[in-house]
Enzyme design. Structure first.
Site, PDB file in Angstrom:
ATOM      1  N   GLU A 136      82.653  47.202 -48.381  1.00  0.00           N
ATOM      2  CA  GLU A 136      81.410  47.959 -48.570  1.00  0.00           C
ATOM      3  C   GLU A 136      80.952  47.872 -50.024  1.00  0.00           C
ATOM      4  OE1 GLU A 136      81.628  52.071 -47.397  1.00  0.00           O
ATOM      5  OE2 GLU A 136      79.563  52.478 -48.007  1.00  0.00           O
TER       6      GLU A 136
ATOM      7  N   GLU B  81      85.830  60.206 -46.791  1.00  0.00           N
ATOM      8  CA  GLU B  81      84.770  60.254 -45.775  1.00  0.00           C
ATOM      9  C   GLU B  81      85.055  59.210 -44.691  1.00  0.00           C
ATOM     10  OE1 GLU B  81      80.833  58.898 -47.040  1.00  0.00           O
ATOM     11  OE2 GLU B  81      80.657  58.280 -44.964  1.00  0.00           O
ATOM     12  N   HIS B  82      85.441  58.013 -45.110  1.00  0.00           N
ATOM     13  CA  HIS B  82      85.804  56.986 -44.111  1.00  0.00           C
ATOM     14  C   HIS B  82      86.962  57.465 -43.236  1.00  0.00           C
ATOM     15  CE1 HIS B  82      83.944  52.958 -45.390  1.00  0.00           C
ATOM     16  NE2 HIS B  82      83.319  53.872 -46.083  1.00  0.00           N
TER      17      HIS B  82
ATOM     18  N   HIS C   5      84.535  59.376 -51.240  1.00  0.00           N
ATOM     19  CA  HIS C   5      83.942  58.456 -50.260  1.00  0.00           C
ATOM     20  C   HIS C   5      85.021  57.836 -49.363  1.00  0.00           C
ATOM     21  CE1 HIS C   5      82.709  54.258 -49.248  1.00  0.00           C
ATOM     22  NE2 HIS C   5      81.735  54.927 -48.670  1.00  0.00           N
TER      23      HIS C   5
END
Lengths: 435, 435
Positions: free
Chosen positions: B149, B72-73, B69
């Site tokens: 997040e 992904e950022h 993840h």
């Protein structure tokens, strides 16, 4: 997804609109003999039909001591009619794989139907029953009041919901927009079945109703099916009651709501303008430059460069009787002062200098160019055309939007910012621990 | 938007109708191993372009959870050709919408945009597949964003918090026990070198697929994809995930106290995935339990008994490795989690002994079939569905899916409930509100 946060207000979808081609109207429109506005958009490729019915009976019409009445009425529509009980309605629509949902927004109660094409007749039977002949069974009223109170209680867990509610109260003092659509636990406790029956009797009328039919259906077919079920609904002689437009807010205020959370939710808000104001399109562009997308100033400063937030954005939220502009961010407790300073600084900078050519062209290109993406399903088209009808914007609104956004100049953006972005004019809410 | 992750309790919407003559998928594997799947859809001048990498939290090792993840950022942080934020900027400038998500099994990037911009998107996606900068300074800044997040999704969200705890006790060996977003300690620790190595290992053409649906000529687009992606060298085959979750040997239970308003109860059972003949019955069971207001858990726990504000069940049909079947409920304010757990369990036990009614079974099948048709209305969802089936073994499996669903009998449901919901092997999570 952070962009989904900005859709908390359904009317936001009106921000991003512009038609790809001015030629074809987005929907057929006609007024039926009893005053219902019928909108039809034919989308024959996929064998489904989406129907959206809106009645001007939203939370804005709640009596002052009965906040939440429209919402309760809305959710009770599908809980029993003269022909079927609530569970029978559920079973009937779900057996054909369709859905029928009803609920209230700020300006109206809406019912949404989605069915496969062969089930359109059944779907419209159910839709017309829940709008024309709901029975509001006492047991269902009690049950729904309990559920609404429980969801209000649970929403206290959601810092975004807590902040939005507090801010609405500050932005729209004395106006129904200042109260939550669902009401408060106290106001909901006061609601009775008689209130609901009376609200439905007085507010539900054909000349306050829009029915949008979108999908694998022709105009003739839609007219026939809708007339067959809603045609004998008689229009009352009395004129439609009016609603006061929100008056200007008072001196901006600040509220801190303590919560034992790891993040603080910061929200600024103030009144703004509706689509009918000539500065509206410049405001939309200004908001996009400030906090609209991931190229925006707030996203760049606060998230990309500062690493201070996952979620940071601004948006305009126009409704029928008033409008607001919001800025929001969530950050760790220690950085609340820094984020507040950045939000203020970027708001002020928008008032001091016009956007760069690159910023302006990006904002306009996105707002205009992304339009077809926002109307890519029958349900989205039904929501859109019924909303612009309800807001009185005209079916050419999409075309006008595109044309007006494309004409906005840097100087107009700055002027809109000078009118709406002065930091001292914002109400402020912080939910969380403060450092 | 952007850099979001899939929360594992999102119910899967399944579907796309049986292939029509016009719906011819063009599929090819390039010399470098890149899988390409294209489907023409000429209803609107738009396209959904998606790049799926076969990597998710499933591929992470202990101590480096959240790295998929995190990467992904970083995919939005630039290449030598397109600097930080340029990807999103270029997409917006061209009126497109982009986003991404990471799940347990995959990482997916998508752009929905005017069809004539597809070549631009292909160029950008090919660039970041191979040339990502991964600047250590940007990694440090983004690390803070990811932690924010996590605060929003997990630390400050009671449901997210409890879900993470239950998954972590349910799996003793398999990486499905780790949260997709990663443990806070790991996010804080992961080094730029590890992210770079992860990128080099998994972001190779032979571990990716490009899926596009929209208004284009498949033959032309295939040539463009070959031109842009064809030069990227094939990488070493990424290491397979070898871990097989050992069978549970007893009940596992976690109770957490957190600032919240209402208790939450989760039950989770280890179940097989789509490679098993029991997958279709489990999918039907999930719909019978929570597909709408006529579904069992809503009807009994919410409507009739008024024990729960919400309740549901969820099965991950598309999971690469065997995963969990979840039951969940949020208590009404005057109810205890003990009662709720007991009643949820009673519903599970009932499935083992009492066949569902013919109406329940037919309704669930109709709902699943209708969902397939509704899905057809959106090019984005059509593309996602092709990709999901491709991940589990081939897009063509989509065509057999409905046949498998139609074949399910009520005896199958009794059998799978008996096989897979052992009372003494359940995983239980309780969230108690802390005042």
């Amino acid at each position: 997804m952070t962009r989904s946060l900005t859709t908390r207000f359904a009317s936001l979808m009106l921000l991003g609109l512009a038609s790809p081609a001015a030629a074809a109207p987005i929907a057929h429109r006609e007024v039926l003999p009893n005053g219902i506005v019928l909108l039809v958009a034919e989308r024959p490729a996929v064998p489904i039909v989406a129907v959206r019915a809106l009645v001007q009976a939203g939370a804005v019409h709640d009596p002052p001591d009965r906040a939440g009445l429209a919402n309760l009425t809305g959710v009770l529509l599908t809980r029993g009619t003269t022909k079927r009980t609530g569970p029978e309605l559920d079973s009937a629509i779900e057996f054909v794989g369709g859905s029928l949902e009803a609920g209230a927004g700020r300006d109206s109660i809406g019912a949404s139907l989605r069915v496969l094409k062969p089930d359109l007749g059944l779907g419209l039977d159910l839709l017309s029953e829940v709008i024309l002949s709901p029975t509001f069974p006492p047991g269902e009223v009690t049950r729904k009041i309990g559920e609404i109170q429980a969801s209000i209680k649970r929403s206290e867990e959601d810092p975004g919901a807590v902040a939005a509610r507090a801010l609405a109260r500050l932005v729209f003092p004395g106006h129904p927009y200042g109260l939550p659509v669902e009401g408060t636990r106290e106001s909901v406790a006061r609601l009775t079945r008689d209130d609901v029956v009376k609200f439905h009797r007085e507010r539900f009328r054909p000349d306050a109703t829009v029915v949008a039919v979108v999908g694998a259906v022709t105009v003739d077919e839609a007219r026939r099916e809708v007339l067959g079920r809603f045609g004998s609904w008689a229009r009352p002689a009395s004129p439609l009651p009016g609603v006061p437009t929100a008056s200007a807010g008072r001196e901006p205020r600040e509220e801190v709501i303590p919560r034992d959370l790891t993040q603080a939710t910061i929200m600024f808000g103030r009144q703004a303008i509706r689509q009918t104001d000539p500065d509206y399109f410049a405001l939309v562009v200004a908001s996009y430059v400030l906090g609209g997308g991931s190229a925006s100033r707030l996203y760049t400063r606060v998230r990309e460069e500062g690493g201070l937030a996952y979620s940071v954005y601004s948006y305009v939220s126009p409704s029928k009787y008033g409008s607001a502009f919001f800025v929001s961010a969530q950050t760790r407790i220690a950085e609340v002062p820094k984020v507040r300073t950045l939000l203020n600084a970027e708001l002020a900078r928008m008032t001091r200098e016009p956007p760069s050519d690159a910023e302006l062209s990006l904002a306009k290109a996105y707002l205009v160019g992304s339009f077809p993406l926002r109307l890519d399903t029958s349900a989205k088209v039904a929501d859109f055309v019924s909303a612009i009808e309800e807001l009185g914007l005209g079916l050419d609104y999409a075309d006008r939007y595109k044309e007006r956004v494309a004409r906005v100049t840097a100087r107009e953006v700055q002027r809109a910012a000078q009118r709406f972005f002065i930091p001292e004019t914002f109400n402020r809410v912080v939910v969380g621990r403060t450092p | 938007m952007r850099r979001a992750l899939v929360v594992f309790l999102v119910p899967l919407l399944l579907g796309a109708p049986p292939a029509r003559a016009a719906d011819t998928v063009v599929a090819e594997t390039l010399d470098n191993g890149l899988r390409v799947i294209l489907l023409e859809d000429h209803r609107s001048p738009i396209v959904s372009s998606q790049v799926w990498y076969r990597v998710g939290s499933r591929n992470e090792r202990r101590g480096a959870t959240g790295i998929a993840h995190f990467l992904e950022h970083m995919m939005f942080k630039g290449t030598p050709t397109h600097g930080r934020g340029q990807f999103a900027r270029i997409v917006e400038q061209n009126g497109g919408q982009d986003n991404a998500f990471t799940s347990q099994d995959v990482t997916s990037y998508f752009v929905n945009i005017a069809a004539d911009k597809l070549d631009l998107v292909i160029e950008l996606e090919a660039d970041r597949m191979h040339n990502l900068l991964l600047d250590p300074k940007e990694i440090e800044s983004e690390r803070q964003v990811v932690i924010e997040e996590r605060r929003t999704r997990t630390e400050d969200d009671p449901g997210g918090f409890l879900g993470e705890e239950v998954a972590s006790i349910a799996f003793k060996a398999h990486p499905y026990g780790s949260p997709i977003i990663g443990w806070q300690e790991d996010i804080a620790r992961i080094t730029p070198e590890e992210i770079r190595a992860f990128y080099r290992t998994y972001y190779v053409p032979n571990n990716a697929m490009v899926v596009a649906v929209g208004d284009f000529r498949a033959g032309e687009v295939l040539e463009r994809i070959k031109r842009r992606f064809g030069g990227i060298p094939r990488g070493a085959a990424p290491p397979p995930v070898l871990t097989v979750e050992p069978p549970p040997n007893g009940e596992r239970r976690v109770v957490v106290r957190k600032q919240a308003e209402l208790p939450i109860v989760y039950l989770a059972y280890h179940v097989p995935n789509q490679r098993s003949n029991d997958a279709a019955p489990l999918e039907v069971l999930s719909t019978i339990l929570s597909g709408g207001r006529a579904s069992r858990l809503y009807r009994y726990l919410v409507y009739e008994r008024r024990l729960a504000l919400e309740a549901g069940g969820d099965y991950s049909y598309f999971s690469i490795d065997p995963n969990l079947f979840w039951f969940w409920a949020t208590a009404m304010p005057d109810q205890t989690p003990e009662t709720l757990e007991k009643e949820l369990l009673a519903q599970v036990e009932r499935l083992k002994t009492e066949p569902v009614t013919d109406e329940e079974l037919r309704r669930a099948k109709n709902q699943i079939e209708a969902a397939f048709v509704f899905q057809e209305d959106s090019i984005h969802r059509r593309a996602s569905l092709l990709a999901r089936f491709e991940v589990i073994g081939g897009y063509a499996q989509k065509d057999q899916f409905l046949a498998k669903i139609r074949a399910v009998t009520s005896a199958d449901l009794v059998r799978v409930a008996g096989s897979w919901f052992p009372e003494d092997k359940k995983n239980v999570g309780i969230l108690l509100p802390k005042p």
